[in-house]
Scaffold this active site. Structure first.
Site, mmCIF file in Angstrom:
data_model
loop_
_atom_site.group_PDB
_atom_site.id
_atom_site.type_symbol
_atom_site.label_atom_id
_atom_site.label_comp_id
_atom_site.label_asym_id
_atom_site.label_seq_id
_atom_site.Cartn_x
_atom_site.Cartn_y
_atom_site.Cartn_z
ATOM 1 N N SER A 6 0.828 -1.199 0.000
ATOM 2 C CA SER A 6 0.000 0.000 0.000
ATOM 3 C C SER A 6 0.864 1.252 0.000
ATOM 4 C CB SER A 6 -0.919 0.007 1.221
ATOM 5 O OG SER A 6 -1.579 1.250 1.319
ATOM 6 N N ASP A 33 -4.450 3.546 -2.450
ATOM 7 C CA ASP A 33 -5.609 3.938 -1.647
ATOM 8 C C ASP A 33 -6.002 5.375 -1.976
ATOM 9 O OD1 ASP A 33 -6.155 1.656 0.081
ATOM 10 O OD2 ASP A 33 -4.189 2.044 0.961
ATOM 11 N N PHE A 142 -7.454 4.364 7.773
ATOM 12 C CA PHE A 142 -6.186 4.677 8.427
ATOM 13 C C PHE A 142 -5.301 3.436 8.493
ATOM 14 C CE2 PHE A 142 -9.219 7.760 10.052
ATOM 15 C CZ PHE A 142 -8.506 8.950 9.969
ATOM 16 N N ASP A 174 -6.727 -6.955 3.326
ATOM 17 C CA ASP A 174 -6.135 -5.639 3.556
ATOM 18 C C ASP A 174 -6.259 -5.244 5.020
ATOM 19 O OD1 ASP A 174 -5.310 -3.001 3.528
ATOM 20 O OD2 ASP A 174 -6.775 -2.331 2.036
ATOM 21 N N GLY A 176 -3.372 -4.692 8.673
ATOM 22 C CA GLY A 176 -2.707 -5.316 9.810
ATOM 23 C C GLY A 176 -1.938 -6.578 9.507
ATOM 24 N N GLY A 196 1.688 -3.405 4.488
ATOM 25 C CA GLY A 196 1.834 -2.048 4.994
ATOM 26 C C GLY A 196 2.916 -1.947 6.035
#
Length: 220
Positions: A6, A33, A142, A174, A176, A196
């Site tokens: 991301s 995003d 977030f 998507d 964590g 991420g």
């Protein structure tokens, strides 16, 4: 298994260098995003970024995830910029079927995102028509949130629907994702992982090395 890092988690000042690091690690897909500050309480990335990304990295697939109201307004723009994937949220429009049809007519593959608060059954009216389901394992808007544990059961449910209906849509997870979580997601049926800050960005090593370590731990 594919990884889609991301760019919301990349350095906004040094994004070019970050993407070169991803490319060095063998990454061939980027998660873009787009947030409008209305559907989610955040603003993230300019749609025009896609044009520059496709020009600088023509071999990278652009996995665009629009967290916006009126997603149909964005379809032609991203298609013209060369995006391969366009994923929207079904609760952002009253016309999901029409949106899917227009995405495909524009030459992109259609994805639909499922929030943690939505039942998997909410996708049944159009599950036969999509190319990908983006399973949100965090609330959208977030980065840096922790993976929601019941996401595994939701991936199972989605995989069961795919098998029972003999469908071919991909399952993209998507939010964590670290190596142990990513491994579980794959075991439950995921095809793509959005990476991420827990996988490749903001690590105490280079992005390319972080990607390689993640891949080794996931496959180990």
């Amino acid at each position: 298994m594919r990884y889609s890092p991301s760019l919301a988690c990349a350095s906004q000042l040094n994004m070019l260098a970050d993407i070169k690091e991803l490319e060095k690690a063998g990454i061939d897909m980027l998660h873009i995003d787009i947030m409008d500050g209305n559907y989610v309480p955040n603003i993230c990335l300019n749609p025009d970024l896609c044009r520059e990304l496709k020009s600088a990295f023509p071999k990278m697939e652009l996995d665009v995830h629009v967290m916006v109201k009126r997603p149909m307004d964005y379809i032609a723009r991203f298609a013209e910029m060369g995006a391969e994937w366009f994923t929207f949220h079904s609760d952002a429009t009253n016309f999901s079927k029409r949106t899917i049809s227009r995405i495909k007519a524009a030459g992109m593959r259609a994805g639909i995102a499922l929030n943690p608060s939505q039942p998997v059954s909410a996708l049944l009216p159009f599950i036969d028509e999509v190319d990908m389901v983006l399973m949100m394992a965090i609330e959208p808007g977030f980065s840096g949130q922790q993976f929601i544990e019941d996401s595994y059961a939701r991936i199972d449910e989605l995989k069961k629907i795919r098998e029972e209906r003999h469908l071919k849509f991909l399952i993209n997870v998507d939010g964590g994702i670290n190596a142990p979580i990513g491994k579980q997601c794959i075991n439950h049926g995921a095809d793509i992982l959005v990476l991420g800050v827990f996988a490749c960005f903001n690590q105490n090593k280079s992005i390319s090395l972080a990607c390689k370590v993640f891949d080794e731990e996931l496959k180990g």
